[in-house]
Scaffold this motif. Sequence first.
Motif, mmCIF file in Angstrom:
data_model
loop_
_atom_site.group_PDB
_atom_site.id
_atom_site.type_symbol
_atom_site.label_atom_id
_atom_site.label_comp_id
_atom_site.label_asym_id
_atom_site.label_seq_id
_atom_site.Cartn_x
_atom_site.Cartn_y
_atom_site.Cartn_z
ATOM 1 N N PRO A 94 12.051 49.115 -54.410
ATOM 2 C CA PRO A 94 11.696 49.609 -55.741
ATOM 3 C C PRO A 94 12.033 48.560 -56.808
ATOM 4 N N THR A 95 11.171 48.457 -57.798
ATOM 5 C CA THR A 95 11.380 47.517 -58.892
ATOM 6 C C THR A 95 10.644 48.012 -60.134
ATOM 7 N N ASP A 96 11.096 47.581 -61.281
ATOM 8 C CA ASP A 96 10.406 47.924 -62.526
ATOM 9 C C ASP A 96 9.181 47.050 -62.746
ATOM 10 N N ALA A 97 9.152 45.890 -62.111
ATOM 11 C CA ALA A 97 8.024 44.965 -62.268
ATOM 12 C C ALA A 97 6.857 45.411 -61.392
ATOM 13 N N TYR A 98 5.650 45.137 -61.833
ATOM 14 C CA TYR A 98 4.458 45.407 -61.042
ATOM 15 C C TYR A 98 4.139 44.186 -60.191
ATOM 16 N N THR A 99 3.520 44.388 -59.017
ATOM 17 C CA THR A 99 3.139 43.260 -58.170
ATOM 18 C C THR A 99 1.824 42.646 -58.609
ATOM 19 N N PHE A 100 1.066 43.348 -59.457
ATOM 20 C CA PHE A 100 -0.176 42.805 -60.003
ATOM 21 C C PHE A 100 -0.272 43.174 -61.475
ATOM 22 N N SER A 101 -0.664 42.208 -62.266
ATOM 23 C CA SER A 101 -0.916 42.450 -63.675
ATOM 24 C C SER A 101 -2.099 41.587 -64.082
ATOM 25 N N GLY A 102 -3.136 42.217 -64.609
ATOM 26 C CA GLY A 102 -4.328 41.471 -64.977
ATOM 27 C C GLY A 102 -5.099 42.153 -66.083
ATOM 28 N N ALA A 103 -6.299 41.691 -66.293
ATOM 29 C CA ALA A 103 -7.143 42.192 -67.381
ATOM 30 C C ALA A 103 -7.444 43.683 -67.255
ATOM 31 N N HIS A 104 -7.419 44.213 -66.033
ATOM 32 C CA HIS A 104 -7.765 45.618 -65.815
ATOM 33 C C HIS A 104 -6.537 46.501 -65.632
ATOM 34 N N GLY A 105 -5.347 45.988 -65.947
ATOM 35 C CA GLY A 105 -4.148 46.802 -65.866
ATOM 36 C C GLY A 105 -3.130 46.274 -64.889
ATOM 37 N N GLU A 106 -2.173 47.132 -64.562
ATOM 38 C CA GLU A 106 -1.085 46.788 -63.661
ATOM 39 C C GLU A 106 -1.071 47.751 -62.491
ATOM 40 N N SER A 107 -0.579 47.279 -61.345
ATOM 41 C CA SER A 107 -0.457 48.146 -60.174
ATOM 42 C C SER A 107 0.474 47.519 -59.154
ATOM 43 N N ASP A 108 0.838 48.317 -58.171
ATOM 44 C CA ASP A 108 1.643 47.869 -57.030
ATOM 45 C C ASP A 108 0.796 48.045 -55.780
ATOM 46 N N ILE A 109 0.101 47.015 -55.405
ATOM 47 C CA ILE A 109 -0.843 47.114 -54.292
ATOM 48 C C ILE A 109 -0.474 46.196 -53.136
ATOM 49 N N ASP A 110 0.619 45.457 -53.269
ATOM 50 C CA ASP A 110 1.017 44.507 -52.242
ATOM 51 C C ASP A 110 2.054 45.122 -51.321
ATOM 52 N N VAL A 111 1.922 44.808 -50.036
ATOM 53 C CA VAL A 111 2.792 45.371 -49.012
ATOM 54 C C VAL A 111 3.280 44.230 -48.129
ATOM 55 N N THR A 112 4.589 44.220 -47.831
ATOM 56 C CA THR A 112 5.154 43.235 -46.913
ATOM 57 C C THR A 112 5.768 43.983 -45.746
ATOM 58 N N LEU A 113 5.348 43.609 -44.534
ATOM 59 C CA LEU A 113 5.774 44.285 -43.313
ATOM 60 C C LEU A 113 6.460 43.294 -42.381
ATOM 61 N N SER A 114 7.381 43.797 -41.572
ATOM 62 C CA SER A 114 7.982 42.972 -40.520
ATOM 63 C C SER A 114 8.124 43.816 -39.262
ATOM 64 N N LYS A 115 8.314 43.100 -38.176
ATOM 65 C CA LYS A 115 8.552 43.771 -36.906
ATOM 66 C C LYS A 115 9.371 42.845 -36.023
ATOM 67 N N GLY A 116 10.410 43.400 -35.411
ATOM 68 C CA GLY A 116 11.181 42.653 -34.433
ATOM 69 C C GLY A 116 12.267 41.766 -34.997
ATOM 70 N N TRP A 117 12.455 41.774 -36.287
ATOM 71 C CA TRP A 117 13.514 40.974 -36.897
ATOM 72 C C TRP A 117 13.770 41.449 -38.301
ATOM 73 N N LYS A 118 14.898 41.106 -38.819
ATOM 74 C CA LYS A 118 15.242 41.482 -40.186
ATOM 75 C C LYS A 118 15.050 40.264 -41.079
ATOM 76 N N VAL A 119 14.428 40.500 -42.193
ATOM 77 C CA VAL A 119 14.170 39.440 -43.162
ATOM 78 C C VAL A 119 15.142 39.611 -44.308
ATOM 79 N N GLU A 120 15.834 38.548 -44.667
ATOM 80 C CA GLU A 120 16.747 38.607 -45.798
ATOM 81 C C GLU A 120 15.948 38.574 -47.087
ATOM 82 N N ARG A 121 16.169 39.550 -47.918
ATOM 83 C CA ARG A 121 15.442 39.615 -49.188
ATOM 84 C C ARG A 121 16.157 38.752 -50.222
ATOM 85 N N SER A 122 15.362 38.083 -51.027
ATOM 86 C CA SER A 122 15.908 37.301 -52.122
ATOM 87 C C SER A 122 15.086 37.547 -53.367
#
Length: 186
Positions: free
Chosen positions: A155-183
């Motif tokens: 969760p975040t206050d920022a949107y993953t997309f912002s452009g001429a037609h508005g803002e949205s959260d349409i991006d997805v990041t998936l993993s399998k078989g390992w843990k990814v350190e978030r930064s």
Amino acid sequence: MHDLGDLAYRDRVDVLLLQEPWYYQDRTCGLPGRLRPFVSIGGKAAVVVIGEDIEAVLVCKSEWGVCVWLDAGCGGVYVASIYMRLRRPVQGALDFMTEILGVSRQDRFLITIDANACSDLWFSKPSGRKRDNRERAEELAYWIEENAMDILNVPTDAYTFSGAHGESDIDVTLSKGWKVERSRGY
């Protein structure tokens, strides 16, 4: 895109997973020549390898995305960049992602998707647009569950997309078989 390569070098980023990069006349434009781009058919998704010590092998590509096997000397991982076109059925992208999972000899994946769909599952905020594409989101959510993928979005206050037609959260990041350190909050 012109600044992206320089920023990646400055911030010591090894790999970029892009959707809708600047693509013209069958090439990704605006990136320094020393980068190694792997691009989908039609240029809507790319995996760009920056780190010189990373072995990179193209696994497969389609109009929906590109998958690359990477190894920096500590075991390989499959990375994929996927772009789900807005007005096209999502099943083609899901079939391509299933194909990617089927080519591996191991289950270590990182998949980034411009899903063009909002869902609470990947912490989308209401965009106020009619085009939140709930049906697409439900199809992707079912695929994620069926393939036991981990969702890395937070969760975040920022949107993953912002452009001429508005803002949205349409991006997805998936993993399998390992843990990814978030930064940096993502």
